[in-house]
Design a protein around this motif. Structure first.
Motif, mmCIF file in Angstrom:
data_model
loop_
_atom_site.group_PDB
_atom_site.id
_atom_site.type_symbol
_atom_site.label_atom_id
_atom_site.label_comp_id
_atom_site.label_asym_id
_atom_site.label_seq_id
_atom_site.Cartn_x
_atom_site.Cartn_y
_atom_site.Cartn_z
ATOM 1 N N THR A 87 -2.827 3.993 -19.381
ATOM 2 C CA THR A 87 -2.842 5.328 -18.783
ATOM 3 C C THR A 87 -1.602 5.531 -17.930
ATOM 4 O OG1 THR A 87 -5.259 5.355 -18.710
ATOM 5 C CG2 THR A 87 -4.100 6.913 -17.286
ATOM 6 N N PRO A 88 -0.762 6.521 -18.231
ATOM 7 C CA PRO A 88 0.432 6.746 -17.427
ATOM 8 C C PRO A 88 0.073 7.286 -16.050
ATOM 9 C CG PRO A 88 0.152 8.530 -18.999
ATOM 10 C CD PRO A 88 -0.901 7.504 -19.314
ATOM 11 N N PRO A 89 0.999 7.176 -15.082
ATOM 12 C CA PRO A 89 0.749 7.778 -13.768
ATOM 13 C C PRO A 89 0.474 9.267 -13.902
ATOM 14 C CG PRO A 89 2.696 6.361 -13.720
ATOM 15 C CD PRO A 89 2.303 6.505 -15.167
ATOM 16 N N GLU A 90 -0.197 9.825 -12.910
ATOM 17 C CA GLU A 90 -0.586 11.232 -12.990
ATOM 18 C C GLU A 90 0.615 12.164 -13.015
ATOM 19 O OE1 GLU A 90 -3.470 12.600 -10.281
ATOM 20 O OE2 GLU A 90 -4.942 11.049 -10.756
ATOM 21 N N SER A 91 1.700 11.763 -12.374
ATOM 22 C CA SER A 91 2.867 12.626 -12.313
ATOM 23 C C SER A 91 4.090 11.893 -12.844
ATOM 24 C CB SER A 91 3.135 13.064 -10.861
ATOM 25 O OG SER A 91 4.384 13.717 -10.774
ATOM 26 N N PRO A 92 4.894 12.525 -13.740
ATOM 27 C CA PRO A 92 6.139 11.901 -14.196
ATOM 28 C C PRO A 92 7.255 12.081 -13.180
ATOM 29 C CG PRO A 92 5.866 14.010 -15.263
ATOM 30 C CD PRO A 92 4.638 13.811 -14.396
ATOM 31 N N SER A 93 6.917 12.008 -11.910
ATOM 32 C CA SER A 93 7.852 12.179 -10.809
ATOM 33 C C SER A 93 7.616 11.069 -9.800
ATOM 34 C CB SER A 93 7.647 13.550 -10.142
ATOM 35 O OG SER A 93 8.148 13.555 -8.810
ATOM 36 N N VAL A 94 8.655 10.300 -9.514
ATOM 37 C CA VAL A 94 8.521 9.221 -8.534
ATOM 38 C C VAL A 94 8.157 9.796 -7.173
ATOM 39 C CG1 VAL A 94 9.758 7.390 -7.299
ATOM 40 C CG2 VAL A 94 10.086 7.671 -9.763
ATOM 41 N N PHE A 95 8.849 10.861 -6.780
ATOM 42 C CA PHE A 95 8.599 11.444 -5.457
ATOM 43 C C PHE A 95 7.176 11.968 -5.351
ATOM 44 C CE2 PHE A 95 8.556 14.775 -2.275
ATOM 45 C CZ PHE A 95 9.264 14.211 -1.223
ATOM 46 N N ALA A 96 6.726 12.733 -6.361
ATOM 47 C CA ALA A 96 5.388 13.315 -6.300
ATOM 48 C C ALA A 96 4.310 12.234 -6.285
ATOM 49 C CB ALA A 96 5.180 14.254 -7.487
ATOM 50 N N GLU A 97 4.508 11.164 -7.052
ATOM 51 C CA GLU A 97 3.503 10.106 -7.088
ATOM 52 C C GLU A 97 3.420 9.381 -5.741
ATOM 53 O OE1 GLU A 97 0.685 7.810 -9.579
ATOM 54 O OE2 GLU A 97 1.496 9.837 -9.487
ATOM 55 N N LEU A 98 4.565 9.139 -5.112
ATOM 56 C CA LEU A 98 4.543 8.493 -3.803
ATOM 57 C C LEU A 98 3.868 9.375 -2.763
ATOM 58 C CD1 LEU A 98 8.095 6.869 -3.624
ATOM 59 C CD2 LEU A 98 5.899 5.674 -3.751
ATOM 60 N N ARG A 99 4.130 10.668 -2.794
ATOM 61 C CA ARG A 99 3.514 11.576 -1.820
ATOM 62 C C ARG A 99 2.011 11.694 -2.066
ATOM 63 N NH1 ARG A 99 4.010 12.831 2.332
ATOM 64 N NH2 ARG A 99 4.160 15.090 2.450
ATOM 65 N N ARG A 100 1.605 11.637 -3.328
ATOM 66 C CA ARG A 100 0.182 11.754 -3.655
ATOM 67 C C ARG A 100 -0.581 10.493 -3.260
ATOM 68 N NH1 ARG A 100 -3.480 10.412 -7.501
ATOM 69 N NH2 ARG A 100 -1.963 9.124 -8.616
ATOM 70 N N ARG A 101 -0.035 9.343 -3.623
ATOM 71 C CA ARG A 101 -0.756 8.086 -3.410
ATOM 72 C C ARG A 101 -0.534 7.501 -2.017
ATOM 73 N NH1 ARG A 101 -2.873 5.630 -7.889
ATOM 74 N NH2 ARG A 101 -2.749 3.603 -6.862
ATOM 75 N N HIS A 102 0.550 7.900 -1.357
ATOM 76 C CA HIS A 102 0.872 7.329 -0.047
ATOM 77 C C HIS A 102 1.254 8.463 0.918
ATOM 78 C CE1 HIS A 102 0.848 3.294 -1.845
ATOM 79 N NE2 HIS A 102 1.435 3.877 -2.872
ATOM 80 N N PRO A 103 0.286 9.293 1.282
ATOM 81 C CA PRO A 103 0.592 10.465 2.122
ATOM 82 C C PRO A 103 1.118 10.105 3.503
ATOM 83 C CG PRO A 103 -1.792 10.151 1.903
ATOM 84 C CD PRO A 103 -1.142 9.227 0.917
ATOM 85 N N ALA A 104 0.962 8.836 3.916
ATOM 86 C CA ALA A 104 1.479 8.442 5.229
ATOM 87 C C ALA A 104 3.006 8.329 5.235
ATOM 88 C CB ALA A 104 0.865 7.109 5.668
ATOM 89 N N LEU A 105 3.634 8.285 4.063
ATOM 90 C CA LEU A 105 5.096 8.246 4.014
ATOM 91 C C LEU A 105 5.643 9.596 4.481
ATOM 92 C CD1 LEU A 105 5.765 6.457 0.591
ATOM 93 C CD2 LEU A 105 5.968 5.485 2.895
ATOM 94 N N ALA A 106 6.411 9.573 5.540
ATOM 95 C CA ALA A 106 6.907 10.823 6.136
ATOM 96 C C ALA A 106 8.170 11.286 5.424
ATOM 97 C CB ALA A 106 7.197 10.614 7.619
ATOM 98 N N PRO A 107 8.180 12.511 4.874
ATOM 99 C CA PRO A 107 9.398 13.023 4.231
ATOM 100 C C PRO A 107 10.411 13.491 5.270
ATOM 101 C CG PRO A 107 7.654 14.651 4.099
ATOM 102 C CD PRO A 107 7.043 13.438 4.742
#
Length: 291
Positions: A87-107
């Motif tokens: 199963t591929p990740p939900e988003s084909p975007s590195v940035f979007a996947e990190l923000r989705r799975r790790h919301p504590a990462l501050a942009p």
């Protein structure tokens, strides 16, 4: 929340499934599903604000796949890794996947010149200390990759695998000793992204950013991106999985084996303060020179 009370939660709405729904449809008890999640990071639920788990329809088939592999005599951790890799990740975007799975990462909003400094620091530290890393770099366009090509040629020499992304690649054969080049499709989200991902047992780091719209007249080094970065092995592994999936979709033959390898959770380890300090020192040196 007490995990024992989760079965008493209100019913799910829409396409979401509760842990009880998933248990009934897959034939695996809620207690076993929680144990798998705790020990193997599978299945991956979406958490509500209340802490309750929610699952997708696709998770039912994944759990059933694990059961079929176990029945065939495959060890549980291997069965889970093989099922997760399908199963591929939900988003084909590195940035979007990190923000989705790790919301504590501050942009943070950064100019491209600062991103270059961060990228060089990660690349240098990875080249210096990581043993046989898996590397990914996203450069948007070939002309943005060109100044970094000699650096990535050296990185590819010490890496187990190295892949670079751009919206297209000009004609000419790839350097056999350099990184593999992956061309992004016309609608690929990573066409607007900048990324450096270093995943290794002894060193992990990731920088991911997306370009804010409306900057067609802004000088290249002054373009502004929204960026996140981390040395957390779990977050870096998530970023590497997305990059490997995008590479596989772009036709990189070696990416499929990488997907199976990266499906496993990274080995538990603490990030050494000395390693973070070394990376920070490199960042400061490059920022001082470039900004």
């Amino acid at each position: 929340m007490d995990q024992g009370t989760e079965s008493a939660q209100p019913p799910a709405v829409g396409g979401d499934l509760t842990i009880g729904d998933l248990a009934r449809r897959s034939g695996v008890s809620p207690a076993v599903l929680r144990m798998w999640e705790s020990r193997h990071g599978f299945p991956v639920p979406r958490r509500l604000a209340s802490g309750h788990r929610r699952y997708a329809e696709t998770d039912v088939d994944l759990v059933r796949q694990v059961l079929r592999r176990k029945d065939a005599g495959i060890r549980l951790e291997v069965a889970i890794a093989e099922a997760a890799a399908t199963t591929p990740p939900e988003s084909p975007s590195v940035f979007a996947e990190l923000r989705r799975r790790h919301p504590a990462l501050a942009p943070h909003r950064l100019r491209k010149s600062t991103l270059i400094a961060l990228s060089w620091a990660i690349e240098d530290e990875c080249c210096a200390v990581a043993e046989r890393p898996v590397l990914f770099g996203a450069f948007q366009r070939p002309e943005f990759y060109a100044p970094s090509a000699p650096r990535w040629h050296e990185l590819a020499r010490v890496a187990r695998s190295a892949v670079v992304f751009a919206d297209h690649w000009d004609g000419g054969a790839e350097d056999a000793d350099g990184p593999v080049r992956a061309a992004l499709g016309p609608r690929a989200p990573m066409r607007r992204e900048w990324a450096v991902v270093c995943d290794a047992f002894d060193a992990t780091a990731c920088l991911s950013a997306w370009e804010l719209p409306g900057q067609s007249t802004v000088p290249d080094r002054e373009r502004v991106f929204e960026a996140v970065w981390t040395v957390d092995p779990v977050a870096v592994r998530d970023a590497a999985r997305v990059a490997a999936s995008v590479a596989a979709d772009a036709g990189v033959l070696a990416a499929q084996s990488l997907l199976y390898e990266l499906a496993e959770s990274p080995a538990p380890r603490a990030t050494a303060p000395t390693g973070v300090t070394a990376l920070f020192n490199r960042v400061v040196a490059y920022v001082d020179r470039l900004v």
